[in-house]
Scaffold this active site. Structure first.
Site, short mmCIF file in Angstrom:
data_model
loop_
_atom_site.label_atom_id
_atom_site.label_comp_id
_atom_site.label_asym_id
_atom_site.label_seq_id
_atom_site.Cartn_x
_atom_site.Cartn_y
_atom_site.Cartn_z
N CYS A 149 -15.76 50.70 -20.87
CA CYS A 149 -16.92 49.84 -20.61
C CYS A 149 -16.71 49.04 -19.32
CB CYS A 149 -17.20 48.95 -21.82
SG CYS A 149 -18.86 48.20 -21.78
N HIS A 178 -18.21 52.81 -25.70
CA HIS A 178 -17.03 52.32 -26.41
C HIS A 178 -16.53 53.41 -27.36
CE1 HIS A 178 -16.95 47.99 -25.36
NE2 HIS A 178 -18.26 48.16 -25.18
N GLU A 235 -13.96 53.37 -29.21
CA GLU A 235 -13.44 52.75 -30.43
C GLU A 235 -14.54 52.39 -31.42
OE1 GLU A 235 -14.39 49.16 -27.88
OE2 GLU A 235 -13.80 51.27 -27.59
#
Length: 209
Positions: free
Chosen positions: A79, A181, A183
């Site tokens: 990001c 993202h 994650e």
């Protein structure tokens, strides 16, 4: 071991937990002196470009990060951490980035709600180690108000669209960045991190460390 840079601008624990879910050990780093003991590096980030670069400079990370990336060790920006890999950010004026990849970070044009937040598909522009095993047009989670504009299309691995087509995943050599993202992107986001972890393993094996 994969290092996660702590400069006060990232979701460190989320990245650490996602790596653990893929079977890779990570360490959160608060001191540039720790860089030699990790085989790969992740630079997360949320917030404004200028603030991120100011924090990296204040904490003494800029030169060590550039040197680490240029050493050939695997390096991943997430990001805002991807955006600062580039030469210039235009949020709140012009601010220098790390300069590891060519291009600048610009604001989305009018016409869409900002920030771009939520799930969006990514189209792979070319093969890359980081996207092995991930189908074309897979979904990933984004939160951002600015995007990368680069004169060098060879660094664009994947592209998404939100009023304008923009780089969603970039890469050159040992340096990668995801605008989304991983994650927070469920199965395919974890696959991105798994692929990165495998590149770290391979790099450490080849270096003999």
């Amino acid at each position: 071991m994969i290092g996660i840079i702590d400069y006060g601008r990232g979701n460190l624990r989320s990245v650490e937990k996602a790596l653990a879910a893929t079977g890779f050990e990570a360490e959160i780093l608060t001191d540039p002196a720790a860089l030699p003991r990790v085989g790969g590096l992740i630079l997360p980030g949320v917030g404004a470009f200028a603030d991120a670069m100011a924090a990296l400079r204040q904490l003494g990370w800029v030169e060590p990060l550039v040197n680490y990336a240029r050493s050939g060790a695997p390096f991943l920006g997430i990001c805002l951490g991807m955006q600062v890999l580039f030469e210039l950010g235009e949020e709140h004026g012009a601010h220098e980035g790390l300069g590891l990849l060519p291009g600048r970070v610009v604001k989305f044009p009018p016409g869409r709600k900002i920030p771009h937040m939520g799930w969006n598909t990514v189209h792979w522009e070319r093969d890359n180690n980081l996207v092995q095993g991930i189908p074309a047009e897979s979904w990933f989670y984004f939160v951002h108000s600015f995007y990368v504009s680069t004169p060098d299309e060879s660094v664009v691995v994947g592209r998404s669209e939100y009023g304008v087509a923009f780089p969603a995943l970039v890469g050159r050599g040992n340096i990668w960045g995801t605008q989304f993202h991983p994650e927070k992107s469920s199965r395919w986001g974890l696959k991105i991190l798994e692929n990165f972890g495998r590149r770290v393993e391979k790099s450490v094996h080849l270096s003999g460390n």
